[in-house]
Enzyme design. Structure first.
Site, mmCIF file in Angstrom:
data_model
loop_
_atom_site.group_PDB
_atom_site.id
_atom_site.type_symbol
_atom_site.label_atom_id
_atom_site.label_comp_id
_atom_site.label_asym_id
_atom_site.label_seq_id
_atom_site.Cartn_x
_atom_site.Cartn_y
_atom_site.Cartn_z
ATOM 1 N N THR A 1 15.953 -12.000 10.167
ATOM 2 C CA THR A 1 14.865 -12.177 9.197
ATOM 3 C C THR A 1 15.407 -12.245 7.777
ATOM 4 O OG1 THR A 1 13.223 -10.999 10.523
ATOM 5 C CG2 THR A 1 12.872 -11.000 8.151
ATOM 6 N N LYS A 2 16.246 -11.279 7.434
ATOM 7 C CA LYS A 2 16.690 -11.183 6.042
ATOM 8 C C LYS A 2 17.661 -12.308 5.683
ATOM 9 C CE LYS A 2 14.109 -7.645 5.137
ATOM 10 N NZ LYS A 2 12.838 -7.877 4.432
ATOM 11 N N TYR B 1 15.905 -8.015 12.586
ATOM 12 C CA TYR B 1 15.814 -7.674 11.153
ATOM 13 C C TYR B 1 16.884 -8.427 10.367
ATOM 14 C CZ TYR B 1 15.177 -4.743 7.011
ATOM 15 O OH TYR B 1 14.913 -4.291 5.736
ATOM 16 N N ILE C 1 16.574 2.753 1.254
ATOM 17 C CA ILE C 1 15.621 3.168 0.222
ATOM 18 C C ILE C 1 14.878 4.399 0.743
ATOM 19 C CG2 ILE C 1 13.647 2.466 -1.183
ATOM 20 C CD1 ILE C 1 14.402 -0.485 -0.355
ATOM 21 N N THR D 1 0.817 -1.218 0.000
ATOM 22 C CA THR D 1 0.000 0.000 0.000
ATOM 23 C C THR D 1 0.849 1.265 0.000
ATOM 24 O OG1 THR D 1 -0.112 0.149 2.409
ATOM 25 C CG2 THR D 1 -1.810 -1.176 1.298
ATOM 26 N N ARG D 2 2.153 1.125 0.176
ATOM 27 C CA ARG D 2 3.000 2.322 0.287
ATOM 28 C C ARG D 2 4.445 1.959 -0.059
ATOM 29 N NH1 ARG D 2 1.538 4.327 5.392
ATOM 30 N NH2 ARG D 2 -0.314 3.049 5.238
ATOM 31 N N ASN E 1 7.306 -8.851 0.224
ATOM 32 C CA ASN E 1 7.791 -7.505 0.547
ATOM 33 C C ASN E 1 7.505 -7.106 1.991
ATOM 34 O OD1 ASN E 1 8.535 -4.606 -0.180
ATOM 35 N ND2 ASN E 1 6.413 -4.344 0.460
ATOM 36 N N SER F 1 17.677 -7.490 2.287
ATOM 37 C CA SER F 1 18.425 -6.296 2.692
ATOM 38 C C SER F 1 19.907 -6.619 2.805
ATOM 39 C CB SER F 1 17.895 -5.839 4.057
ATOM 40 O OG SER F 1 18.816 -4.983 4.700
HETATM 41 N N1 LIG Z 1 13.197 1.137 3.496
HETATM 42 C C1 LIG Z 1 14.440 0.685 3.393
HETATM 43 O O1 LIG Z 1 15.411 1.438 3.548
HETATM 44 C C2 LIG Z 1 14.688 -0.765 3.102
HETATM 45 C C3 LIG Z 1 15.996 -1.175 2.869
HETATM 46 C C4 LIG Z 1 16.227 -2.504 2.565
HETATM 47 C C5 LIG Z 1 15.190 -3.399 2.503
HETATM 48 N N2 LIG Z 1 13.928 -2.973 2.742
HETATM 49 C C6 LIG Z 1 12.857 -3.953 2.678
HETATM 50 O O2 LIG Z 1 11.937 -3.561 1.695
HETATM 51 C C7 LIG Z 1 10.626 -3.988 2.055
HETATM 52 C C8 LIG Z 1 9.689 -2.816 2.034
HETATM 53 O O3 LIG Z 1 10.252 -1.829 2.857
HETATM 54 P P1 LIG Z 1 9.552 -0.428 3.123
HETATM 55 O O4 LIG Z 1 10.573 0.461 3.711
HETATM 56 O O5 LIG Z 1 8.798 -0.033 1.915
HETATM 57 O O6 LIG Z 1 8.643 -0.898 4.306
HETATM 58 P P2 LIG Z 1 7.266 -0.487 4.916
HETATM 59 O O7 LIG Z 1 6.438 0.278 3.988
HETATM 60 O O8 LIG Z 1 7.509 0.026 6.258
HETATM 61 O O9 LIG Z 1 6.739 -1.977 5.090
HETATM 62 C C9 LIG Z 1 6.132 -2.648 4.055
HETATM 63 C C10 LIG Z 1 4.831 -3.164 4.568
HETATM 64 O O10 LIG Z 1 5.037 -4.260 5.440
HETATM 65 C C11 LIG Z 1 3.848 -4.420 6.183
HETATM 66 N N3 LIG Z 1 4.155 -4.760 7.576
HETATM 67 C C12 LIG Z 1 4.812 -4.033 8.473
HETATM 68 N N4 LIG Z 1 4.839 -4.678 9.659
HETATM 69 C C13 LIG Z 1 4.182 -5.846 9.469
HETATM 70 C C14 LIG Z 1 3.837 -6.932 10.306
HETATM 71 N N5 LIG Z 1 4.186 -6.952 11.583
HETATM 72 N N6 LIG Z 1 3.144 -7.959 9.782
HETATM 73 C C15 LIG Z 1 2.777 -7.936 8.493
HETATM 74 N N7 LIG Z 1 3.041 -6.923 7.653
HETATM 75 C C16 LIG Z 1 3.744 -5.896 8.145
HETATM 76 C C17 LIG Z 1 3.118 -3.086 6.154
HETATM 77 O O11 LIG Z 1 1.928 -3.241 5.405
HETATM 78 P P3 LIG Z 1 0.462 -3.014 6.065
HETATM 79 O O12 LIG Z 1 0.617 -2.093 7.220
HETATM 80 O O13 LIG Z 1 -0.293 -2.440 4.939
HETATM 81 O O14 LIG Z 1 0.041 -4.387 6.446
HETATM 82 C C18 LIG Z 1 4.065 -2.173 5.398
HETATM 83 O O15 LIG Z 1 3.434 -1.229 4.593
HETATM 84 C C19 LIG Z 1 10.761 -4.628 3.431
HETATM 85 O O16 LIG Z 1 10.872 -6.028 3.297
HETATM 86 C C20 LIG Z 1 12.054 -4.044 3.953
HETATM 87 O O17 LIG Z 1 12.667 -4.897 4.887
HETATM 88 C C21 LIG Z 1 13.649 -1.680 3.038
#
Ligand SMILES: NC(=O)c1ccc[n+]([C@@H]2O[C@H](COP(=O)([O-])OP(=O)(O)OC[C@H]3O[C@@H](n4cnc5c(N)ncnc54)[C@H](OP(=O)(O)O)[C@@H]3O)[C@@H](O)[C@H]2O)c1
Length: 274
Positions: A155-156, A152, A185, A11-12, A88, A139
């Site tokens: 997990t990864k 984290y 990101i 959703t985001r 994701n 990640s």
């Molecule tokens: N942002 C970064 O810098 C970064 C860097 C490396 C990797 N990543 C990875 O990229 C992916 C997306 O990252 P993002 O930054 O875009 O993250 P985000 O928007 O914070 O998380 C993605 C979605 O995960 C869901 N989520 C969060 N907590 C959860 C829980 N306890 N159970 C089930 N769903 C849950 C939420 O969806 P709902 O609330 O809609 O359910 C959230 O919108 C993730 O796997 C993250 O680890 C991110």
């Protein structure tokens, strides 16, 4: 018939950008969220922009194996197939360290991240049958660790092992599994950061900045597409080079660490996406 991709937590931020990329390439997209309302709002926004494909909102609770099964019974009934899965959604496990995590914190964070994602993959690949693609958004922290994100990193690292195992076990069915090891990101969590804080975050990145969600989405689409038909069991690093360098270590990190383990970050209004 269009191909169908399911993207969790779309959703985001990165999930939404990937949904947009797949929609732009004529995939029908299932957007999942823990919130039915958020999934509907994101799906409606994308549907308006990409009327040539179908965007399906779906509430999915990754902490409930029964709910995951129920979602896939519904997908089987309504669509009968699935071509791609993008894993994701993740609990970000902020402020988790070897000293502060309780068994309850561990279960709350690791149940969706590991058990939920494992059975999500099991159900999705059952539905794919003979051919499909699975992509994990992983990640650099699967390998390079920073303090206070222990669950984290775990997990990864586990997700990447799951990816390799699935590639080995499902190759004979024509199902591929790959991961993206992302560095920082840009997300809605960067909104409102000071210029100094942004510069501090960018400093260790040889390419000078974090990735945009759209840049991760390009890699995600490629790995799921036929252009990557002989790529499986691998990790594509999209990190502006950060994992090639030695990060600075803050020996005093624990003096600034506090607050509850695994508190979820504050959210921007839905639909900002990028
Ligand atoms: N942002 C970064 O810098 C970064 C860097 C490396 C990797 N990543 C990875 O990229 C992916 C997306 O990252 P993002 O930054 O875009 O993250 P985000 O928007 O914070 O998380 C993605 C979605 O995960 C869901 N989520 C969060 N907590 C959860 C829980 N306890 N159970 C089930 N769903 C849950 C939420 O969806 P709902 O609330 O809609 O359910 C959230 O919108 C993730 O796997 C993250 O680890 C991110």
């Amino acid at each position: 018939m269009n191909k169908l991709v399911l993207i969790t937590g779309a959703t985001r931020n990165v999930g939404y950008a990937m949904a947009e990329k797949f929609a732009s390439q004529n995939y029908d997209v299932i957007i999942t969220s823990r919130s039915a309302e958020d999934a509907q709002a994101a799906a409606a926004a994308l549907q308006e922009k990409y009327p040539q494909v179908k965007i399906h909102p779906m509430e999915m609770q990754l902490s409930s194996m029964e709910h995951i099964c129920e979602c896939f019974r519904r997908i089987a009934r309504e669509h009968g197939h699935l071509d791609a899965l993008v894993v994701n959604a993740a609990h970000l496990a902020i402020n988790t360290n070897i000293m502060n995590v309780t068994p309850e914190d561990y279960d709350r964070i690791m149940t969706p991240n590991l058990k939920g994602n494992f059975f999500l993959c099991q159900k999705a690949t059952e539905l794919m049958g003979e051919g499909g693609a699975v992509l994990f958004i992983s990640s650099v922290h699967a390998n390079q660790c920073i303090p206070n994100r222990i669950l984290y990193s775990m997990t990864k690292a586990a997700i990447n092992a799951l990816c390799r195992s699935m590639a080995v076990e499902l190759g004979h069915k024509g199902i591929r599994a790959n991961a993206i090891d992302a560095g920082a990101i840009w997300t809605e969590r960067w909104i409102g950061l000071s210029d100094e804080e942004i510069a501090r975050r960018r400093k260790p990145y040889p390419a000078g900045r974090e990735s945009k969600p759209e840049e991760i989405a390009e890699g995600a689409y490629f790995l799921c597409s036929d252009a990557a038909r002989t790529i499986t069991g691998t990790e594509l690093v999209i990190d502006s080079g950060v994992s090639t360098t030695l990060l600075t270590y803050d020996a005093n990190w624990h003096k600034n660490a506090g607050g509850p383990a695994g508190q979820e970050p504050p959210r921007a209004p839905r639909g900002t996406g990028k």
